[in-house]
Design an enzyme around this catalytic site. Structure first.
Site, PDB file in Angstrom:
ATOM      1  N   GLY A  19       0.829  -1.201   0.000  1.00  0.00           N
ATOM      2  CA  GLY A  19       0.000   0.000   0.000  1.00  0.00           C
ATOM      3  C   GLY A  19       0.865   1.253   0.000  1.00  0.00           C
ATOM      4  N   ILE A 149      -5.067 -18.727  -4.118  1.00  0.00           N
ATOM      5  CA  ILE A 149      -6.166 -19.154  -4.992  1.00  0.00           C
ATOM      6  C   ILE A 149      -7.087 -17.969  -5.304  1.00  0.00           C
ATOM      7  CG2 ILE A 149      -8.266 -20.587  -5.073  1.00  0.00           C
ATOM      8  CD1 ILE A 149      -6.705 -22.724  -3.584  1.00  0.00           C
ATOM      9  N   LYS A 223      20.753 -11.261  -9.784  1.00  0.00           N
ATOM     10  CA  LYS A 223      20.161 -12.599  -9.791  1.00  0.00           C
ATOM     11  C   LYS A 223      18.657 -12.505 -10.066  1.00  0.00           C
ATOM     12  CE  LYS A 223      21.704 -16.441  -6.940  1.00  0.00           C
ATOM     13  NZ  LYS A 223      22.034 -16.783  -5.566  1.00  0.00           N
ATOM     14  N   CYS A 379     -14.379   9.157  19.086  1.00  0.00           N
ATOM     15  CA  CYS A 379     -15.556   8.328  18.862  1.00  0.00           C
ATOM     16  C   CYS A 379     -16.015   7.664  20.167  1.00  0.00           C
ATOM     17  CB  CYS A 379     -15.297   7.338  17.736  1.00  0.00           C
ATOM     18  SG  CYS A 379     -16.847   6.817  16.994  1.00  0.00           S
ATOM     19  N   GLY A 381     -14.261   7.264  22.525  1.00  0.00           N
ATOM     20  CA  GLY A 381     -13.573   8.116  23.503  1.00  0.00           C
ATOM     21  C   GLY A 381     -14.480   9.241  23.986  1.00  0.00           C
ATOM     22  N   GLU A 403     -24.848   0.272  24.332  1.00  0.00           N
ATOM     23  CA  GLU A 403     -23.993  -0.701  23.631  1.00  0.00           C
ATOM     24  C   GLU A 403     -23.367  -1.663  24.640  1.00  0.00           C
ATOM     25  OE1 GLU A 403     -20.612   1.009  21.596  1.00  0.00           O
ATOM     26  OE2 GLU A 403     -20.036  -0.916  20.721  1.00  0.00           O
ATOM     27  N   ARG A 460     -22.482   3.701  15.775  1.00  0.00           N
ATOM     28  CA  ARG A 460     -23.923   3.432  15.867  1.00  0.00           C
ATOM     29  C   ARG A 460     -24.568   4.174  17.033  1.00  0.00           C
ATOM     30  NH1 ARG A 460     -21.896  -1.710  14.974  1.00  0.00           N
ATOM     31  NH2 ARG A 460     -22.524  -2.527  12.944  1.00  0.00           N
ATOM     32  N   HIS A 505     -14.032  10.872  13.382  1.00  0.00           N
ATOM     33  CA  HIS A 505     -12.640  10.396  13.279  1.00  0.00           C
ATOM     34  C   HIS A 505     -11.791  11.409  12.509  1.00  0.00           C
ATOM     35  CE1 HIS A 505     -13.207   6.320  14.873  1.00  0.00           C
ATOM     36  NE2 HIS A 505     -14.437   6.491  14.440  1.00  0.00           N
ATOM     37  N   GLU A 507      -8.739  11.746  12.391  1.00  0.00           N
ATOM     38  CA  GLU A 507      -7.476  11.184  11.895  1.00  0.00           C
ATOM     39  C   GLU A 507      -7.506  10.902  10.400  1.00  0.00           C
ATOM     40  OE1 GLU A 507      -9.572   9.731  14.015  1.00  0.00           O
ATOM     41  OE2 GLU A 507      -9.808   7.584  13.663  1.00  0.00           O
TER      42      GLU A 507
END
Ligand code: GLN
Length: 541
Positions: A19, A149, A223, A379, A381, A403, A460, A505, A507
């Site tokens: 990445g 695969i 190589k 979040c 937090g 939650e 959520r 978020h 970040e």
């Protein structure tokens, strides 16, 4: 200019940093004055990584349009000007799902639906729709490793694309070249094997980048060139970086990858790349002197990639004010089992799901709040900070989130009304970019210097509006709200050196050359805290 394609595959093992290589190459191309689009093809069968464990997959990167995507997309956004969206990540799950839905609708009526051409055509269509208008070069990173695969349909699709555009494709293969300490030797055999596996599916790379621990001796490169059927000037190395990831584009440019790409892709006139932006950041990195210690409070700490974007954002913020950020892991679950909270210059309470470690995070929120140590809640937090405030300052001892405690009699945090009856887990969240009104005369307003901001979400649960008046009168300021629903997006304590929680978020929007203002200000506060500790220490002695 007719569209060009760069395909990046990886061999031997995952986690080689494909990445970062894809992002670095894209940034090099942009610096040549060209427009890039990037797409990551993931061969796994999940529709997206949204429901995968952070231990398995690392962070879920959220795009502006609400895609839950692979963390490599974070590298793409941090390194380039590319518009990254949901379309920039396609998984085998999505592709098969689409093909099967078409089959059910009767779109293939009469034909046998097969991997070739139906799945491969859909892979090619995904690459096409990921392109932004005006794209000169599309960079396609194929996840997984050659020989898996699951990768086969993807490799077949890119092989076909090369037949469709023979003059305008470039295949780059990232191979692993280990150094065996016991014999003191560099081993090229794994790389040779992955090049053979690639050849078996009809692909001979134009460029091989060898990931290694140390710079590679010329003999090893020779190589690989011989066995891989790749000219020696197209075999490069990419040793582990010493200081920062942005050494990667600098190192690739040093090996003249820009000129090689110009040649292979027949770019005319070939503009040389310019790595000055990365060089100046590296210079800043080398000059870092002061250090702050940030306590990272989470529960997926043993998996380095689980909080990737937060760690990057902290690094960006430090880098741009001459501060080295040292991360101190604080395992929230261990705090619940009696471990003491480490003393640091500031705490960051990470996002997360589920009750494990929740009470440990509450302990840190209380510790930082009462001892006036800077604290940043992201979040979950924010939810932790709010519940801790309700429990301790408002005296609502049973305050909780539904939650963690579905039957709580004091639901200070509860699920979004529209999600109340949702039992299915995938794709039911508040996801992607939402506006937020920033309350004037707050610390957050001082930091953003804006009345309206846009930030990305993935959650959520929300602060229950019924408790907001009491929370505010007790001193927890709601400094950001969603303009239409009034949902709480930011909280702060005004008479604390730095105590801010955000439901989103931030970040995901930080870049090394454009650090996020909240992270910047947080590190500034941590620096103040560290200086005041030193001063106190000096006075005490
Ligand atoms: N679990 C919390 C929620 O769903 C917070 C999510 C997060 O931190 N990303 O609201």
């Amino acid at each position: 200019m007719q569209g060009r394609f760069i395909f990046i595959t990886g061999g031997v093992l995952s986690s080689l940093g494909k990445g970062v290589i894809a992002a670095s190459i894209s940034s090099i191309i942009e610096s040549m004055g060209l427009n890039v689009s990037i797409i990551k093809l993931d061969p796994y069968l999940n529709v997206d990584p949204g429901t995968m464990s952070p231990y398995q997959h690392g962070e879920v990167y959220v795009t502006e349009d609400g895609g839950e995507t692979d963390l490599d997309l974070g590298h793409y956004e941090r390194y380039t000007r590319c518009k990254i969206s949901k379309k920039s990540n396609a998984t085998a799950g999505q592709i098969l799902d689409y093909v099967l839905q078409k089959e059910r609708k009767g779109d293939y009526l009469g034909s046998t639906v097969q991997v070739i051409p139906h799945v491969t055509d859909e892979i090619k269509r995904r690459i096409q729709i990921a392109q932004q208008p005006g794209t000169d070069i599309t960079v396609i990173e194929v996840g997984g490793t050659v020989g898996d695969i699951e990768s086969l349909p993807f490799l077949e699709a890119i092989r076909q694309m090369r037949c469709d555009h023979p003059q305008h494709c470039c295949n780059i293969h990232l191979a692993y070249v280990p150094f065996l300490k016991s014999s003191g030797e560099t081993k090229t055999k794994p790389a040779q094997h992955s090049l053979v596996a690639l050849r078996q599916v009809g692909i001979i790379p134009d460029i091989v980048i060898c990931r290694s621990e140390h710079p590679l001796p010329f003999e090893s490169l020779k190589k690989i060139s011989l066995f891989g059927n790749v000219p020696i000037h197209a075999v490069m190395d990419q040793p582990d970086v010493e200081r920062a990831l942005f050494e990667v584009p600098i190192h690739l440019k040093k090996q003249k990858i820009d000129l090689l790409l110009s040649q292979i892709l027949k770019l005319s006139p070939p503009n040389p790349a310019n790595a000055s932006i990365w060089e100046s950041l590296l210079k800043k990195e080398i000059e870092l002197r002061t250090e702050v210690q940030i306590g990272v409070v989470g529960k997926y700490l043993e998996h380095k990639d689980a909080y990737k974007s937060v760690f990057e954002a902290l690094h960006h913020a430090g880098l741009n004010q001459g501060v080295k950020v040292r991360l101190i892991e604080i395992d929230a679950e261990k705090l619940e089992n009696g471990e003491e909270i480490s003393e640091v210059d500031a705490y960051i309470i990470m996002g997360g799901f589920g009750p494990r470690g929740f009470e440990g995070k509450i302990q840190v929120a209380a510790h930082a709040r009462t001892r006036l140590i800077p604290c940043f809640g992201i979040c979950l937090g924010l939810q932790v900070m709010t519940i801790e405030y309700a429990r301790t300052v408002l005296g609502l001892k049973t305050a909780h989130s539904t939650e963690m405690a579905p039957d709580t009699d004091c639901p200070v945090v509860l699920s979004l009304s529209e999600c109340k009856n949702v039992t299915q887990l995938g794709g039911t969240m508040r996801l992607g970019s939402y506006p937020c009104l920033v309350e004037k005369k707050t610390r957050c307003h001082e930091i953003y210097k804006k009345d309206l901001i846009q930030e990305r979400h993935r959650h959520r649960y929300e602060v229950n509006q019924d408790y907001i008046d009491s929370l505010e009168s007790a001193g927890l300021k709601i400094s950001g709200r969603h303009p239409e629903t009034g949902l709480t997006e930011m909280v702060e304590i005004t008479d604390h050196p730095w105590y801010i929680g955000v439901q989103f978020h931030p970040e995901f929007q930080s870049k090394a050359f454009a650090p996020h203002p909240l992270f910047f200000s947080f590190i500034q506060a941590a620096l103040e805290q560290s200086k005041s500790k030193i001063e106190c220490g000096a006075t005490a002695t």
